[in-house]
Write an enzyme that holds these catalytic residues in place. Structure first.
Site, PDB file in Angstrom:
ATOM      1  CD  GLU A   1       9.597 -31.286  41.436  1.00  0.00           C
ATOM      2  OE1 GLU A   1       9.694 -32.525  41.329  1.00  0.00           O
ATOM      3  OE2 GLU A   1      10.573 -30.507  41.326  1.00  0.00           O
TER       4      GLU A   1
ATOM      5  CG  ASP B   1      13.058 -33.461  40.683  1.00  0.00           C
ATOM      6  OD1 ASP B   1      11.837 -33.690  40.595  1.00  0.00           O
ATOM      7  OD2 ASP B   1      13.518 -32.310  40.801  1.00  0.00           O
TER       8      ASP B   1
ATOM      9  CD  GLU C   1       8.718 -22.134  35.683  1.00  0.00           C
ATOM     10  OE1 GLU C   1       8.098 -22.414  34.649  1.00  0.00           O
ATOM     11  OE2 GLU C   1       8.699 -22.862  36.700  1.00  0.00           O
TER      12      GLU C   1
ATOM     13  CG  HIS D   1       9.820 -26.075  34.965  1.00  0.00           C
ATOM     14  ND1 HIS D   1      10.012 -24.997  35.801  1.00  0.00           N
ATOM     15  CD2 HIS D   1      10.862 -26.922  35.195  1.00  0.00           C
ATOM     16  CE1 HIS D   1      11.121 -25.189  36.503  1.00  0.00           C
ATOM     17  NE2 HIS D   1      11.660 -26.342  36.160  1.00  0.00           N
TER      18      HIS D   1
ATOM     19  CD  GLN E   1      19.302 -25.734  39.960  1.00  0.00           C
ATOM     20  OE1 GLN E   1      18.543 -25.216  40.792  1.00  0.00           O
ATOM     21  NE2 GLN E   1      18.848 -26.351  38.889  1.00  0.00           N
TER      22      GLN E   1
ATOM     23  CB  THR F   1      13.215 -32.976  48.684  1.00  0.00           C
ATOM     24  OG1 THR F   1      14.426 -32.688  47.988  1.00  0.00           O
ATOM     25  CG2 THR F   1      12.073 -33.137  47.695  1.00  0.00           C
TER      26      THR F   1
ATOM     27  CD  GLU G   1      12.463 -26.975  40.759  1.00  0.00           C
ATOM     28  OE1 GLU G   1      12.536 -28.220  40.789  1.00  0.00           O
ATOM     29  OE2 GLU G   1      13.085 -26.262  39.937  1.00  0.00           O
TER      30      GLU G   1
ATOM     31  CE  LYS H   1      16.801 -28.520  41.544  1.00  0.00           C
ATOM     32  NZ  LYS H   1      15.384 -28.157  41.323  1.00  0.00           N
TER      33      LYS H   1
ATOM     34  NE  ARG I   1      15.056 -22.109  41.059  1.00  0.00           N
ATOM     35  CZ  ARG I   1      14.553 -23.261  40.617  1.00  0.00           C
ATOM     36  NH1 ARG I   1      15.324 -24.177  40.054  1.00  0.00           N
ATOM     37  NH2 ARG I   1      13.277 -23.502  40.767  1.00  0.00           N
TER      38      ARG I   1
ATOM     39  CG  ASP J   1      13.369 -30.474  44.028  1.00  0.00           C
ATOM     40  OD1 ASP J   1      14.050 -30.923  44.961  1.00  0.00           O
ATOM     41  OD2 ASP J   1      13.797 -30.300  42.881  1.00  0.00           O
TER      42      ASP J   1
END
Lengths: 399, 399
Positions: free
Chosen positions: A187, A117, A346, A124, A226, A243, A185, A239, A223, A219
């Site tokens: 992607e 990844d 975000e 970002h 993490q 996925t 996420e 993570k 948080r 993904d």
């Protein structure tokens, strides 16, 4: 243009021809398929009948053989498919090999070898830097010199539609329980077909010789897990629980009209990362992220700082070899506008400003039962739309 | 004890019986083998003849089927092997299935699914913290709460003896070239046999139900590449060029006499990491690291803070699934004494105090042509030595 009944603007028109793996209640063996309109071409059976010289490349329960077969075979299969769906002569010949898409079960389309990844969106990385290192330069010193990336867990890459069990984990010293900050996420994933030799870097200009195509990636990220675990060795359990990828792999050949120049590089790059000689490998792919059916973001892939060709060159610059089925993802796609951010952390600015949805619900992070669907499209020839399909998943509590 | 001619103290005596994959010039098909003294038992042919009910579990070009078969089959195969090598009756029956080890080529013994690397030595983590964050608390706040780990590249795990091409990479802003700080990490690897379901954590007390055995790992590391790239997502190209493993997998059953209590935990752990109910899963394995034939370190595995059972429970605490062939390594094994450090960056204290070898050579990091060999042994029953064999590799410049 095609003898099939496909509405104009359909994301799976004759210029897309994405590859996946499907089965049906009538024939439960997973096998390669190609989406066209609202049908799926049963690829092994069609090829055996119409182009038997290519049968070996499309056999088996996954796309693995096709990925490994390389660019000449990829081009030959696509050329044959294009002929079949555009030449009236094939109406009857192909007809028996078409399955209604609504009858199909879609499977993980290839055996994921290694999953990497990246972190290739300047917006970002900047947003996360602003949140977590306020008052400091938001980008770390290495960011414009190399595409930052790390290895993820290949064994928990799942196909779109797989339920996402909310992970538990340590959220701080002495705190264990279900993640309270479960995120997405959005992607783009690059799917490697042709392997490379250990000790031999792959140059950026060999991108299309090794990479078969692209898919959508969600993904999923916890948080809180993490942020406690990630120093000094990077994300791990935050993570690795899941996925999700889209079931349809769009070949690079379908993205010819989507190629655009990436943003100007504001710092000179090392020669191995110089992809100017290739022609542009930025990609004008527009993402759409929906939460419970409501659009919460429209991230533009065209603004990604690092291209897929650069990521490939970086990934192998140390001599690391590629295997068929390697998947590398771009990292969260976020644009400069607030409604172009590809993650909830975000969009809600670290939870401080929760997202208000049209139905009146409010989300800082994901609630149990939430369904997230990411779709994307790119421009094709003659005004056609190239669809990347969708990757979707619903969050469920641990049972 | 055995009818075979094996010197006392041989690391591959009747109590070890490690599994690998070999071929010979006379029969170039890779197949499972068991090391006994200076012979290899051709496992598929011996089992077909002497215990045909187990033939399926030892078939194929790797140990994958055996790994997947689970603890009851593992016990049955080991019981059969033990009988064959100890009961005089089998002298003639087994004789035809013995191959001199010197004639064999050893292969990567299993298909590596995901590769995870932990950081489980308090001494190693403390040494690195002292070097890189001088004046601060050497251990980061999370270190005693969870076994810190990250995913590495499974596709570049290679068998002992594979040449290690010195990686090139960015060593800082605008600097690209061969690594000047190429290092080793002496580690123990745990090989997963039995898979688990996505979303269902594996409890620490299920360790021996899932983990088949252990191998030696040299996690080659380019310190200069790593230090520039690793923020904020962890090591990537500084590690992914190659990870060497020993060819012989020692089953957990051979380590019964090596089980010791791990060091006292100085911080309470979460219930999922509590492995006290298991009986101890610390392992009294003594490592030896040789550089060009000269011993440079003797790291003791018994002092590792986190056990293999705790690492497994942590790895899956978020619901991440296991696959047959998952490999997770302990991280560098370093003891409290200066001559017990498992990496050159520690032995040379970040290069400031190069290692002086008996032959007069001096090394801060590895030179081209250097050969590193890691061996290890553990106590077995009745004074026997359980050998883990060796993992070796020579550094060569990129051709």
């Amino acid at each position: 243009m095609t003898w099939l009944d496909i509405p104009a603007g359909h994301p799976f028109g004759v210029a897309t021809l994405p590859y996946g793996v499907f089965s049906t209640p009538a024939d439960p063996h997973p096998r390669a398929g190609v989406a066209i309109g609202d049908w799926i071409i049963d690829l092994p059976s069609a090829v055996r009948r119409l182009e038997p010289s290519l049968a070996g490349a499309v056999a088996g329960p996954s796309l693995d053989a096709l990925l490994a077969a390389g660019p000449r075979v990829w081009a030959a299969v696509r050329a044959a498919l294009t002929t079949w769906v555009t030449d009236e002569v094939y109406r009857d010949l192909l007809g028996g090999h078409l399955v209604p898409a609504r009858d199909a079960i879609l499977h993980l389309p290839f055996t994921v070898a290694d999953y990497v990844d990246f972190y290739a969106s300047e917006q970002h990385a900047t947003n996360l830097g602003r949140m977590f290192r306020p008052g400091q330069e938001p980008l770390l010193p290495n960011w414009k010199h190399l595409p930052v990336g790390y290895h993820g867990r290949a064994g928990t890459v799942v196909v779109s539609g797989t339920e996402i069990v909310r992970p538990s984990g340590q959220r701080g010293a002495g705190v264990f329980g279900p993640s309270q900050r479960l995120d997405i996420e959005a992607e783009l994933g690059f799917v490697v077909g042709v392997p490379s030799r250990l000790g031999a870097p792959v140059a950026a200009d060999r991108f299309a010789d090794h990479v078969f195509g692209v898919c959508l990636v969600n993904d999923w990220s916890a948080r809180d897990i993490q942020s406690w675990e990630y120093v000094p060795l990077g994300p791990f359990l935050g993570k690795s629980f899941a996925t999700s990828i889209s079931p349809w792999i769009v070949p690079l050949a379908a993205l010819d009209h989507a190629r655009v120049a990436p943003p100007p590089r504001t710092v000179p790059v090392q020669p191995y990362l110089d992809d100017a000689a290739l022609g542009p490998w930025g990609l004008d792919i527009g993402f759409e992220v929906r939460l419970n059916g409501q659009v919460i973001s429209r991230p533009p892939f065209a603004g990604m700082y690092w291209t897929g060709a650069q990521m490939l060159a970086h990934l192998t610059a140390n001599g690391a070899s590629l295997r068929t089925g390697d998947l590398y993802a771009s990292g969260t796609v976020s644009g400069p506008e607030p409604d172009q951010r590809g993650s909830l952390i975000e969009l809600s600015w670290n939870g401080d400003d929760p997202v208000k949805l049209p139905d009146g619900s409010v989300r800082a992070f994901l609630a149990d039962g939430d369904e997230v669907t990411i779709t994307a499209t790119a421009p094709g020839p003659d005004g056609a739309v190239i669809g990347l399909g969708e990757v979707t998943g619903r969050v469920v509590p641990r049972g």
